[in-house]
Design a protein around this motif. Structure first.
Motif, PDB file in Angstrom:
ATOM      1  N   PRO A   1     -94.039  26.995  27.842  1.00 46.96           N
ATOM      2  CA  PRO A   1     -94.582  26.281  29.003  1.00 46.96           C
ATOM      3  C   PRO A   1     -96.028  25.821  28.836  1.00 46.96           C
ATOM      4  CG  PRO A   1     -93.304  28.157  29.740  1.00 46.96           C
ATOM      5  CD  PRO A   1     -93.426  28.287  28.252  1.00 46.96           C
ATOM      6  N   PHE A   2     -96.737  26.344  27.813  1.00 46.68           N
ATOM      7  CA  PHE A   2     -98.101  25.879  27.556  1.00 46.68           C
ATOM      8  C   PHE A   2     -98.124  24.413  27.143  1.00 46.68           C
ATOM      9  CE2 PHE A   2     -99.214  30.415  25.871  1.00 46.68           C
ATOM     10  CZ  PHE A   2     -99.221  30.898  27.170  1.00 46.68           C
ATOM     11  N   PHE A   3     -96.955  23.890  26.688  1.00 43.93           N
ATOM     12  CA  PHE A   3     -96.883  22.536  26.131  1.00 43.93           C
ATOM     13  C   PHE A   3     -95.822  21.742  26.887  1.00 43.93           C
ATOM     14  CE2 PHE A   3     -97.087  25.919  22.873  1.00 43.93           C
ATOM     15  CZ  PHE A   3     -98.446  25.867  22.598  1.00 43.93           C
ATOM     16  N   PRO A   4     -96.159  21.176  28.023  1.00 45.18           N
ATOM     17  CA  PRO A   4     -95.156  20.546  28.902  1.00 45.18           C
ATOM     18  C   PRO A   4     -94.499  19.297  28.334  1.00 45.18           C
ATOM     19  CG  PRO A   4     -97.380  20.174  29.727  1.00 45.18           C
ATOM     20  CD  PRO A   4     -97.508  21.173  28.630  1.00 45.18           C
ATOM     21  N   VAL A   5     -95.117  18.631  27.327  1.00 43.58           N
ATOM     22  CA  VAL A   5     -94.514  17.410  26.774  1.00 43.58           C
ATOM     23  C   VAL A   5     -94.229  17.566  25.274  1.00 43.58           C
ATOM     24  CG1 VAL A   5     -95.565  15.912  28.511  1.00 43.58           C
ATOM     25  CG2 VAL A   5     -96.771  16.327  26.348  1.00 43.58           C
ATOM     26  N   LEU A   6     -94.161  18.779  24.790  1.00 46.94           N
ATOM     27  CA  LEU A   6     -93.947  19.028  23.361  1.00 46.94           C
ATOM     28  C   LEU A   6     -92.612  18.448  22.900  1.00 46.94           C
ATOM     29  CD1 LEU A   6     -95.377  20.523  20.998  1.00 46.94           C
ATOM     30  CD2 LEU A   6     -93.860  22.459  21.471  1.00 46.94           C
ATOM     31  N   GLU A   7     -92.650  17.703  21.779  1.00 46.48           N
ATOM     32  CA  GLU A   7     -91.445  17.071  21.242  1.00 46.48           C
ATOM     33  C   GLU A   7     -91.022  17.645  19.891  1.00 46.48           C
ATOM     34  OE1 GLU A   7     -92.104  12.888  21.118  1.00 46.48           O
ATOM     35  OE2 GLU A   7     -92.113  12.654  23.305  1.00 46.48           O
ATOM     36  N   LYS A   8     -92.001  18.105  19.090  1.00 42.59           N
ATOM     37  CA  LYS A   8     -91.696  18.651  17.769  1.00 42.59           C
ATOM     38  C   LYS A   8     -92.352  20.019  17.632  1.00 42.59           C
ATOM     39  CE  LYS A   8     -91.572  14.073  15.569  1.00 42.59           C
ATOM     40  NZ  LYS A   8     -92.162  13.214  14.501  1.00 42.59           N
ATOM     41  N   LEU A   9     -91.534  21.011  17.289  1.00 48.88           N
ATOM     42  CA  LEU A   9     -92.048  22.368  17.107  1.00 48.88           C
ATOM     43  C   LEU A   9     -91.508  22.947  15.812  1.00 48.88           C
ATOM     44  CD1 LEU A   9     -93.515  24.950  18.079  1.00 48.88           C
ATOM     45  CD2 LEU A   9     -91.397  25.563  19.295  1.00 48.88           C
ATOM     46  N   ARG A  10     -92.426  23.406  14.961  1.00 53.08           N
ATOM     47  CA  ARG A  10     -92.044  24.098  13.731  1.00 53.08           C
ATOM     48  C   ARG A  10     -92.816  25.403  13.652  1.00 53.08           C
ATOM     49  NH1 ARG A  10     -94.018  24.437   8.364  1.00 53.08           N
ATOM     50  NH2 ARG A  10     -92.366  24.937   6.862  1.00 53.08           N
TER      51      ARG A  10
ATOM     52  N   LEU B   1     -88.399  19.079  24.142  1.00 53.54           N
ATOM     53  CA  LEU B   1     -88.258  19.225  22.690  1.00 53.54           C
ATOM     54  C   LEU B   1     -87.168  18.315  22.128  1.00 53.54           C
ATOM     55  CD1 LEU B   1     -88.549  22.966  21.564  1.00 53.54           C
ATOM     56  CD2 LEU B   1     -89.974  21.033  20.883  1.00 53.54           C
ATOM     57  N   LYS B   2     -87.523  17.604  21.039  1.00 52.28           N
ATOM     58  CA  LYS B   2     -86.558  16.752  20.343  1.00 52.28           C
ATOM     59  C   LYS B   2     -86.288  17.240  18.924  1.00 52.28           C
ATOM     60  CE  LYS B   2     -87.771  12.583  22.964  1.00 52.28           C
ATOM     61  NZ  LYS B   2     -88.307  11.193  22.887  1.00 52.28           N
ATOM     62  N   LYS B   3     -87.249  17.950  18.360  1.00 45.58           N
ATOM     63  CA  LYS B   3     -87.096  18.460  16.997  1.00 45.58           C
ATOM     64  C   LYS B   3     -87.598  19.902  16.961  1.00 45.58           C
ATOM     65  CE  LYS B   3     -87.961  17.257  12.148  1.00 45.58           C
ATOM     66  NZ  LYS B   3     -88.562  16.258  11.229  1.00 45.58           N
ATOM     67  N   LEU B   4     -86.731  20.828  16.560  1.00 46.26           N
ATOM     68  CA  LEU B   4     -87.072  22.248  16.544  1.00 46.26           C
ATOM     69  C   LEU B   4     -86.738  22.842  15.182  1.00 46.26           C
ATOM     70  CD1 LEU B   4     -87.894  24.920  17.923  1.00 46.26           C
ATOM     71  CD2 LEU B   4     -85.529  25.123  18.732  1.00 46.26           C
ATOM     72  N   SER B   5     -87.724  23.492  14.568  1.00 48.05           N
ATOM     73  CA  SER B   5     -87.534  24.148  13.286  1.00 48.05           C
ATOM     74  C   SER B   5     -88.091  25.561  13.373  1.00 48.05           C
ATOM     75  CB  SER B   5     -88.246  23.364  12.174  1.00 48.05           C
ATOM     76  OG  SER B   5     -88.057  23.981  10.917  1.00 48.05           O
TER      77      SER B   5
ATOM     78  N   VAL C   1    -103.144  25.885  28.211  1.00 52.03           N
ATOM     79  CA  VAL C   1    -102.344  24.696  28.474  1.00 52.03           C
ATOM     80  C   VAL C   1    -102.872  23.554  27.613  1.00 52.03           C
ATOM     81  CG1 VAL C   1    -103.768  23.966  30.451  1.00 52.03           C
ATOM     82  CG2 VAL C   1    -101.432  23.109  30.197  1.00 52.03           C
ATOM     83  N   LEU C   2    -101.968  22.894  26.894  1.00 50.02           N
ATOM     84  CA  LEU C   2    -102.289  21.695  26.136  1.00 50.02           C
ATOM     85  C   LEU C   2    -101.397  20.595  26.686  1.00 50.02           C
ATOM     86  CD1 LEU C   2    -102.904  24.218  24.104  1.00 50.02           C
ATOM     87  CD2 LEU C   2    -103.195  22.395  22.436  1.00 50.02           C
ATOM     88  N   PRO C   3    -101.880  19.846  27.656  1.00 46.73           N
ATOM     89  CA  PRO C   3    -101.029  18.973  28.467  1.00 46.73           C
ATOM     90  C   PRO C   3    -100.413  17.789  27.750  1.00 46.73           C
ATOM     91  CG  PRO C   3    -103.331  18.632  29.012  1.00 46.73           C
ATOM     92  CD  PRO C   3    -103.278  19.829  28.108  1.00 46.73           C
ATOM     93  N   ILE C   4    -101.009  17.328  26.615  1.00 44.36           N
ATOM     94  CA  ILE C   4    -100.431  16.151  25.956  1.00 44.36           C
ATOM     95  C   ILE C   4    -100.029  16.438  24.509  1.00 44.36           C
ATOM     96  CG2 ILE C   4    -101.700  14.568  27.450  1.00 44.36           C
ATOM     97  CD1 ILE C   4    -103.527  13.951  25.080  1.00 44.36           C
ATOM     98  N   LEU C   5     -99.987  17.712  24.114  1.00 46.32           N
ATOM     99  CA  LEU C   5     -99.574  18.047  22.752  1.00 46.32           C
ATOM    100  C   LEU C   5     -98.097  17.727  22.552  1.00 46.32           C
ATOM    101  CD1 LEU C   5    -100.828  19.445  20.173  1.00 46.32           C
ATOM    102  CD2 LEU C   5     -99.495  21.453  20.851  1.00 46.32           C
ATOM    103  N   LYS C   6     -97.799  16.944  21.503  1.00 43.97           N
ATOM    104  CA  LYS C   6     -96.415  16.549  21.221  1.00 43.97           C
ATOM    105  C   LYS C   6     -95.867  17.183  19.943  1.00 43.97           C
ATOM    106  CE  LYS C   6     -96.341  12.144  23.707  1.00 43.97           C
ATOM    107  NZ  LYS C   6     -96.035  10.688  23.612  1.00 43.97           N
ATOM    108  N   THR C   7     -96.756  17.555  19.019  1.00 39.25           N
ATOM    109  CA  THR C   7     -96.329  18.161  17.762  1.00 39.25           C
ATOM    110  C   THR C   7     -97.112  19.429  17.500  1.00 39.25           C
ATOM    111  OG1 THR C   7     -95.751  16.009  16.777  1.00 39.25           O
ATOM    112  CG2 THR C   7     -96.135  17.845  15.269  1.00 39.25           C
TER     113      THR C   7
END
Length: 490
Positions: free
Chosen positions: A192-201, A219-223, A168-174
């Motif tokens: 689910p390991f990244f509950p606040v993830l916003e950008k994933l590539r 998620l706001k940006k997905l690549s 679990v990485l509770p505050i990872l966003k990118t």
């Protein structure tokens, strides 16, 4: 008196933060006031290329690699337990992964929030892939994580029995991973390991299962740059449950189904369906029994990409590759109306057709900007009236109902066929006010001949005279510098 040395300590520390760590350390010889300043630097940028230049092959020598290891160890030791905000490591000299993981563990223990890794290892050191250190999977300070590797990266943290071990990485966003191959397990268990993830590539990602779901409320940006399932096989089904997504970049083998696509907030999308030459032949003739392949049923199910298009119909900007256009020809009549779409971009190739273009243009009733990268394409009897390749009685029908105001053409080669298509657009796009035509950057083109360039410029002038549209033939800065160096002008 040195004005910089008289600046407050926090200002000088800020200045050092813009330097590679090796260069920042060299400032310790300037004066006593600089001696220990770099040791308090919270942004570390370590690059092994500083140890390689200018002599080629130095990275292959054991003593050079050891000097780099000693330098990084010394930097981290001299800083003690002082906090680190940002740590960037470039190590392509095949330093052993044990050293790299020790450094990563150290900065994680010191609270790093922004971690960038550009790493490469020898095959002898990582025969079964590169495994990230244990501390990576439970960091409570990481906000941004970027990994570049020429080798296999295994993210999935599990015990010998194959069970997850509490990642679990509770505050990872990118999270940005680009490697030869990524293993992260099933996406439904991974995200689910990244509950606040916003950008994933994820680049060079292989789906673990043939039926996968990408689900994240944050998620706001997905690549995704995928390679299908194991053995370069088309996935059975891919779903996306990402209601907050704003940007979607999807490049992968075509799935046989897209049962769920929840992207109601989407603003921009780039779609690249990866297909083989045999699949293209089957797409163009889905019921041709003379084609010798075993993919007929799979290709027929490619029509389910319409479900993906339905799910992204709220976009304002949409970019499609040449292969994607071919696949859409299987279902273009079922494609939804893109009522929010203002910008449409397509990429063309001479071996790929425009069968879907006429319907696609009609499905974009409020389009304002059309970007075409390459006008030359494979001619079929289904190109319709979007181009001027073949004679048709309903010539220009889909263009006359299209409200596009600006057209940008890239990769112009100066052929007669391209000039004919440009004239076709001028005649049939009723609202067109501006056409910017960018010359192909990679030679050779017809424009390499001065006499051809002169004729084309004259034709462009004629286009401007007979239409109300402003037509410009342009070159990019790169091409301008390239031509200037050769003494050429457009």
């Amino acid at each position: 008196m040195d004005r910089v040395s008289n600046l407050p300590e926090e200002v000088r520390c800020h200045i050092l933060s813009f330097l590679p760590t090796k260069h920042a350390a060299l400032t310790s010889v300037l004066s006593k006031s600089w001696l220990n300043l770099w040791k308090f630097e919270t942004n570390l940028d370590i690059d092994d290329s500083d140890f390689l230049h200018p002599e080629e092959g130095k990275g292959e020598r054991d003593e050079i690699r050891q000097s780099f290891v000693d330098f990084v160890d010394r930097v981290l030791a001299l800083q003690g337990d002082s906090p680190i905000k940002k740590f960037s490591l470039k190590s392509i000299t095949c330093v052993h992964p044990d050293h790299v993981n020790r450094w990563i563990s150290t900065v994680l223990q010191r609270g790093v929030s922004d971690l960038t890794l550009f790493i490469d290892f020898s095959y002898e050191d990582i025969e079964e892939g590169y495994y990230l250190p244990e501390e990576m999977f439970v960091s409570r300070t990481l906000v941004e994580l970027k990994i570049r590797s020429e080798r296999y990266v295994d993210w999935w943290r599990r015990d010998r029995g194959g069970r997850d071990r509490g990642t679990v990485l509770p505050i990872l966003k990118t999270l940005d991973i680009d490697s030869e191959f990524i293993h992260c397990g099933e996406m439904e268990r991974f995200l689910p390991f990244f509950p606040v993830l916003e950008k994933l590539r994820m680049a060079n990602m292989e789906w673990t299962e043939s039926d996968e779901t990408v689900s994240s409320a944050s998620l706001k940006k997905l690549s995704i740059h995928g390679t299908g399932c194991e053995g370069f096989r088309n996935p059975k089904s891919i779903s996306f449950d990402t209601p907050s997504l704003l940007s979607f970049n999807y490049s992968d083998l075509v799935a046989e189904d897209y049962p769920l696509v929840n992207m109601k907030a989407l603003f921009e999308a780039r779609i690249n369906f990866i297909v083989t030459e045999n699949q293209i032949k089957r797409v163009r003739a889905p019921n041709d029994d003379s084609l010798e392949d075993d993919e007929g049923d799979i290709i027929l199910r490619f029509g389910n990409v319409v479900k993906l298009m339905n799910g992204i119909q709220s976009v304002q900007k949409l970019y499609l590759t040449a292969d994607t256009l071919e696949v859409l020809s299987l279902c273009c009549e079922s494609v939804p109306l893109f009522n929010n779409l203002k910008t449409l971009g397509i990429t063309s190739e001479e071996g790929r057709g425009w069968q879907a273009m006429p319907v696609l243009l009609r499905k974009c009733p409020y389009i304002e900007f059309l970007l075409v990268e390459g006008l030359l394409h494979y001619v079929t009897d289904k190109c319709g009236d979007a181009c001027d390749c073949i004679f048709r009685e309903d010539k220009g029908r889909s263009l006359t109902s299209c409200p596009v105001k600006k057209l940008e053409i890239r990769g112009f080669r100066g052929t007669i066929k391209e000039m004919t298509m440009i004239k076709h657009f001028l005649v049939y796009f009723p609202c067109l006010k501006e056409i910017n035509i960018y010359v192909e950057e990679n030679d050779p083109t017809e424009l390499r001949f001065p006499e051809v360039s002169k004729v084309i410029n004259q034709i462009m002038e004629e286009y401007n005279k007979f239409s109300s549209c402003n037509v410009q033939l342009l070159v990019t800065d790169y091409l301008f510098e390239k031509w200037t160096a050769k003494g050429r002008v457009l």
